[in-house]
Design a protein around this motif. Sequence first.
Motif, short mmCIF file in Angstrom:
data_model
loop_
_atom_site.label_atom_id
_atom_site.label_comp_id
_atom_site.label_asym_id
_atom_site.label_seq_id
_atom_site.Cartn_x
_atom_site.Cartn_y
_atom_site.Cartn_z
N PRO A 15 33.17 44.18 39.20
CA PRO A 15 32.50 44.76 40.35
C PRO A 15 31.29 45.59 39.35
O PRO A 15 30.39 46.09 39.93
N ASN A 16 31.52 46.74 38.12
CA ASN A 16 30.74 46.88 37.30
C ASN A 16 29.54 46.26 37.08
O ASN A 16 28.22 47.09 36.30
N GLY A 17 29.42 45.35 36.58
CA GLY A 17 28.73 45.11 35.57
C GLY A 17 28.46 43.31 35.82
O GLY A 17 28.04 42.66 35.57
N GLY A 18 28.96 43.13 36.91
CA GLY A 18 29.35 40.88 37.52
C GLY A 18 29.55 39.98 36.00
O GLY A 18 29.43 39.17 36.74
N LYS A 19 29.92 40.78 35.25
CA LYS A 19 31.02 40.33 33.77
C LYS A 19 32.19 39.08 34.43
O LYS A 19 32.92 39.82 35.54
N LEU A 20 32.77 38.45 33.87
CA LEU A 20 33.55 37.10 33.85
C LEU A 20 34.73 37.98 33.21
O LEU A 20 34.32 38.30 31.78
N VAL A 21 36.17 38.74 34.27
CA VAL A 21 37.05 40.02 33.99
C VAL A 21 38.29 38.65 34.00
O VAL A 21 38.68 38.27 34.87
N GLN A 22 39.40 39.33 33.19
CA GLN A 22 40.61 38.65 33.51
C GLN A 22 40.80 39.91 34.58
O GLN A 22 40.93 40.65 33.91
N VAL A 23 41.80 38.99 35.50
CA VAL A 23 42.81 40.50 35.43
C VAL A 23 43.89 41.43 35.53
O VAL A 23 44.80 40.06 34.18
N PHE A 24 44.10 42.90 34.86
CA PHE A 24 44.82 42.79 33.69
C PHE A 24 45.84 43.58 35.17
O PHE A 24 47.11 44.11 34.28
#
Length: 120
Positions: A15-24
């Motif tokens: 939500p902060n940058g719209g980038k694809l990230v993994q749930v950690f």
Amino acid sequence: MKAKDLKIGNYIIDPNGGKLVQVFSLDNEDDYLVINGFIEQHIKPKEISKEIFEKLGFEKTGDIEYSIYNEKEEYTFTVEFDGQYFWLSCGMSLKLSKNKKYVHELQNLFFEITGDELSF
């Protein structure tokens, strides 16, 4: 998307940058789930794409088909993708899913069947 369907290692939109990230991290607070430090209502799923299939290790095998061989299960899994939804199958007659559209859905389904993670 149902936040309760997310697992550690799933891909989502940050939500902060719209980038694809993994749930950690997944933390249960009183009446809501906190994912990577964000309240579940702020989390968006990532729609699947041709590029994502390839990053996850699938090979393009037809106009709308991608396949991946799982050595542990000794099966080739095939995905048909119409540009919006995907269907996962194993062999010619065994459909394992239909009308799915998010990366975490593919990751979770593949893990349920094989015990192996899909990631890049």
